[in-house]
Scaffold this motif. Sequence first.
Motif, PDB file in Angstrom:
ATOM      1  N   LEU A   1       0.819  -1.213   0.000  1.00 50.85           N
ATOM      2  CA  LEU A   1       0.000   0.000   0.000  1.00 50.85           C
ATOM      3  C   LEU A   1       0.853   1.264   0.000  1.00 50.85           C
ATOM      4  CD1 LEU A   1      -2.880  -1.019   2.427  1.00 50.85           C
ATOM      5  CD2 LEU A   1      -2.972  -0.789  -0.062  1.00 50.85           C
ATOM      6  N   LYS A   2       1.947   1.255   0.772  1.00 47.88           N
ATOM      7  CA  LYS A   2       2.851   2.411   0.765  1.00 47.88           C
ATOM      8  C   LYS A   2       3.490   2.592  -0.606  1.00 47.88           C
ATOM      9  CE  LYS A   2       4.079   2.698   5.643  1.00 47.88           C
ATOM     10  NZ  LYS A   2       5.153   2.564   6.642  1.00 47.88           N
ATOM     11  N   ASP A   3       3.886   1.475  -1.225  1.00 46.87           N
ATOM     12  CA  ASP A   3       4.471   1.534  -2.553  1.00 46.87           C
ATOM     13  C   ASP A   3       3.463   2.080  -3.566  1.00 46.87           C
ATOM     14  OD1 ASP A   3       6.651   0.930  -4.393  1.00 46.87           O
ATOM     15  OD2 ASP A   3       5.310  -0.632  -5.164  1.00 46.87           O
ATOM     16  N   CYS A   4       2.220   1.636  -3.464  1.00 52.22           N
ATOM     17  CA  CYS A   4       1.170   2.135  -4.355  1.00 52.22           C
ATOM     18  C   CYS A   4       0.972   3.632  -4.178  1.00 52.22           C
ATOM     19  CB  CYS A   4      -0.143   1.412  -4.078  1.00 52.22           C
ATOM     20  SG  CYS A   4      -0.193  -0.269  -4.686  1.00 52.22           S
ATOM     21  N   ARG A   5       0.921   4.070  -2.937  1.00 57.19           N
ATOM     22  CA  ARG A   5       0.721   5.495  -2.684  1.00 57.19           C
ATOM     23  C   ARG A   5       1.890   6.319  -3.224  1.00 57.19           C
ATOM     24  NH1 ARG A   5      -0.328   6.854   3.264  1.00 57.19           N
ATOM     25  NH2 ARG A   5       1.767   6.017   3.395  1.00 57.19           N
ATOM     26  N   ARG A   6       3.105   5.866  -2.957  1.00 60.37           N
ATOM     27  CA  ARG A   6       4.289   6.596  -3.411  1.00 60.37           C
ATOM     28  C   ARG A   6       4.342   6.659  -4.939  1.00 60.37           C
ATOM     29  NH1 ARG A   6       7.800   3.890  -0.789  1.00 60.37           N
ATOM     30  NH2 ARG A   6       8.114   2.333  -2.406  1.00 60.37           N
ATOM     31  N   ASN A   7       4.148   5.524  -5.580  1.00 56.16           N
ATOM     32  CA  ASN A   7       4.227   5.492  -7.042  1.00 56.16           C
ATOM     33  C   ASN A   7       3.099   6.273  -7.704  1.00 56.16           C
ATOM     34  OD1 ASN A   7       6.552   3.977  -6.984  1.00 56.16           O
ATOM     35  ND2 ASN A   7       5.483   2.030  -7.216  1.00 56.16           N
ATOM     36  N   SER A   8       1.899   6.171  -7.158  1.00 53.34           N
ATOM     37  CA  SER A   8       0.787   6.884  -7.780  1.00 53.34           C
ATOM     38  C   SER A   8       0.940   8.389  -7.645  1.00 53.34           C
ATOM     39  CB  SER A   8      -0.551   6.437  -7.187  1.00 53.34           C
ATOM     40  OG  SER A   8      -0.676   6.849  -5.855  1.00 53.34           O
ATOM     41  N   VAL A   9       1.488   8.845  -6.528  1.00 55.62           N
ATOM     42  CA  VAL A   9       1.657  10.286  -6.335  1.00 55.62           C
ATOM     43  C   VAL A   9       2.873  10.804  -7.081  1.00 55.62           C
ATOM     44  CG1 VAL A   9       2.194  12.053  -4.611  1.00 55.62           C
ATOM     45  CG2 VAL A   9       0.420  10.371  -4.145  1.00 55.62           C
ATOM     46  N   TRP A  10       4.040  10.244  -6.811  1.00 55.80           N
ATOM     47  CA  TRP A  10       5.278  10.831  -7.313  1.00 55.80           C
ATOM     48  C   TRP A  10       5.619  10.451  -8.747  1.00 55.80           C
ATOM     49  CZ3 TRP A  10       6.639  14.902  -4.971  1.00 55.80           C
ATOM     50  CH2 TRP A  10       6.372  15.050  -3.624  1.00 55.80           C
ATOM     51  N   TYR A  11       5.177   9.281  -9.212  1.00 61.78           N
ATOM     52  CA  TYR A  11       5.537   8.863 -10.558  1.00 61.78           C
ATOM     53  C   TYR A  11       4.405   8.988 -11.566  1.00 61.78           C
ATOM     54  CZ  TYR A  11       9.606   7.084  -8.190  1.00 61.78           C
ATOM     55  OH  TYR A  11      10.743   6.992  -7.431  1.00 61.78           O
ATOM     56  N   ARG A  12       3.202   9.240 -11.099  1.00 63.85           N
ATOM     57  CA  ARG A  12       2.083   9.438 -12.021  1.00 63.85           C
ATOM     58  C   ARG A  12       1.401  10.787 -11.795  1.00 63.85           C
ATOM     59  NH1 ARG A  12      -0.297   4.288 -14.106  1.00 63.85           N
ATOM     60  NH2 ARG A  12       1.539   3.027 -14.451  1.00 63.85           N
ATOM     61  N   GLY A  13       1.010  11.072 -10.544  1.00 65.16           N
ATOM     62  CA  GLY A  13       0.218  12.269 -10.267  1.00 65.16           C
ATOM     63  C   GLY A  13       0.974  13.574 -10.478  1.00 65.16           C
ATOM     64  N   VAL A  14       2.126  13.698  -9.845  1.00 59.87           N
ATOM     65  CA  VAL A  14       2.889  14.950  -9.936  1.00 59.87           C
ATOM     66  C   VAL A  14       3.357  15.220 -11.366  1.00 59.87           C
ATOM     67  CG1 VAL A  14       4.977  16.133  -9.161  1.00 59.87           C
ATOM     68  CG2 VAL A  14       3.505  15.002  -7.500  1.00 59.87           C
ATOM     69  N   PRO A  15       3.934  14.239 -12.093  1.00 62.84           N
ATOM     70  CA  PRO A  15       4.349  14.550 -13.467  1.00 62.84           C
ATOM     71  C   PRO A  15       3.190  14.948 -14.386  1.00 62.84           C
ATOM     72  CG  PRO A  15       5.423  12.555 -12.731  1.00 62.84           C
ATOM     73  CD  PRO A  15       4.407  12.907 -11.688  1.00 62.84           C
ATOM     74  N   LEU A  16       2.074  14.224 -14.313  1.00 55.04           N
ATOM     75  CA  LEU A  16       0.950  14.561 -15.181  1.00 55.04           C
ATOM     76  C   LEU A  16       0.328  15.898 -14.774  1.00 55.04           C
ATOM     77  CD1 LEU A  16      -0.700  13.657 -17.589  1.00 55.04           C
ATOM     78  CD2 LEU A  16      -2.235  12.490 -16.017  1.00 55.04           C
ATOM     79  N   GLY A  17       0.240  16.157 -13.479  1.00 55.93           N
ATOM     80  CA  GLY A  17      -0.285  17.438 -13.026  1.00 55.93           C
ATOM     81  C   GLY A  17       0.604  18.598 -13.445  1.00 55.93           C
ATOM     82  N   THR A  18       1.905  18.426 -13.323  1.00 52.83           N
ATOM     83  CA  THR A  18       2.845  19.482 -13.715  1.00 52.83           C
ATOM     84  C   THR A  18       2.795  19.718 -15.226  1.00 52.83           C
ATOM     85  OG1 THR A  18       4.270  18.892 -11.864  1.00 52.83           O
ATOM     86  CG2 THR A  18       5.260  20.196 -13.616  1.00 52.83           C
ATOM     87  N   ALA A  19       2.785  18.649 -15.994  1.00 49.39           N
ATOM     88  CA  ALA A  19       2.713  18.789 -17.454  1.00 49.39           C
ATOM     89  C   ALA A  19       1.422  19.482 -17.870  1.00 49.39           C
ATOM     90  CB  ALA A  19       2.830  17.419 -18.117  1.00 49.39           C
ATOM     91  N   SER A  20       0.317  19.142 -17.230  1.00 47.79           N
ATOM     92  CA  SER A  20      -0.961  19.774 -17.537  1.00 47.79           C
ATOM     93  C   SER A  20      -0.934  21.250 -17.194  1.00 47.79           C
ATOM     94  CB  SER A  20      -2.098  19.096 -16.773  1.00 47.79           C
ATOM     95  OG  SER A  20      -2.179  17.749 -17.081  1.00 47.79           O
ATOM     96  N   ALA A  21      -0.407  21.572 -16.012  1.00 41.45           N
ATOM     97  CA  ALA A  21      -0.381  22.967 -15.567  1.00 41.45           C
ATOM     98  C   ALA A  21       0.518  23.813 -16.464  1.00 41.45           C
ATOM     99  CB  ALA A  21       0.091  23.043 -14.123  1.00 41.45           C
ATOM    100  N   VAL A  22       1.703  23.329 -16.772  1.00 43.12           N
ATOM    101  CA  VAL A  22       2.635  24.104 -17.601  1.00 43.12           C
ATOM    102  C   VAL A  22       2.084  24.290 -19.009  1.00 43.12           C
ATOM    103  CG1 VAL A  22       4.927  24.034 -18.675  1.00 43.12           C
ATOM    104  CG2 VAL A  22       4.675  23.517 -16.255  1.00 43.12           C
ATOM    105  N   SER A  23       1.554  23.217 -19.580  1.00 37.45           N
ATOM    106  CA  SER A  23       1.043  23.334 -20.949  1.00 37.45           C
ATOM    107  C   SER A  23      -0.162  24.272 -21.015  1.00 37.45           C
ATOM    108  CB  SER A  23       0.697  21.963 -21.519  1.00 37.45           C
ATOM    109  OG  SER A  23      -0.290  21.346 -20.746  1.00 37.45           O
ATOM    110  N   LEU A  24      -1.067  24.193 -20.057  1.00 35.14           N
ATOM    111  CA  LEU A  24      -2.217  25.095 -20.084  1.00 35.14           C
ATOM    112  C   LEU A  24      -1.816  26.532 -19.761  1.00 35.14           C
ATOM    113  CD1 LEU A  24      -5.428  23.321 -18.846  1.00 35.14           C
ATOM    114  CD2 LEU A  24      -5.198  24.876 -20.729  1.00 35.14           C
ATOM    115  N   TYR A  25      -0.810  26.711 -18.918  1.00 35.81           N
ATOM    116  CA  TYR A  25      -0.322  28.059 -18.639  1.00 35.81           C
ATOM    117  C   TYR A  25       0.234  28.686 -19.925  1.00 35.81           C
ATOM    118  CZ  TYR A  25       2.139  31.964 -16.502  1.00 35.81           C
ATOM    119  OH  TYR A  25       2.565  33.220 -16.171  1.00 35.81           O
TER     120      TYR A  25
END
Length: 150
Positions: free
Chosen positions: A35-59
């Motif tokens: 569960l810790k591995d799932c949380r870490r991977n989903s946040v840091w390796y999927r959520g943050v990169p996709l969120g950052t890419a979305s924010a920068v591109s829309l900006y």
Amino acid sequence: MAEAKTKTPDAAKTERPCSSGNFRPKLSDQEIAVLKDCRRNSVWYRGVPLGTASAVSLYLVTTRGFLGKGAQKWPKLISSLAFFVGFGLGARSYRSTCFENIKKLENSFLADMVKAGEAKGGFGPFFRSNEFEKIMKKHNVPTGEAEKKA
């Protein structure tokens, strides 16, 4: 005159553990690690990169005027919303991988829950079925029946 229905203490004892909000089974060290591995991977390796890419591109799209003059007034707001949507979608995209990792665990309460939930077509129908109680009994998780007898 209609009487107001109030919840008696006895009614709370007859509820299923998952519906009363106090359902907390004991997890093994393996389950906690997955569960810790799932949380870490989903946040840091999927959520943050996709969120950052979305924010920068829309900006960049809004500041360059591709969305119109109205959007040019609010580029930070739009990019912030894009970050949260991208973050949520990125974190959610790891769900199936996480379920696969959980299903690989042997003699695991969580693995049995995930397998049974998928077999029932989702966790809503699963928690309303008898499979939930069967799995809880198999892993010696209290089902609330002891409270009913007392």
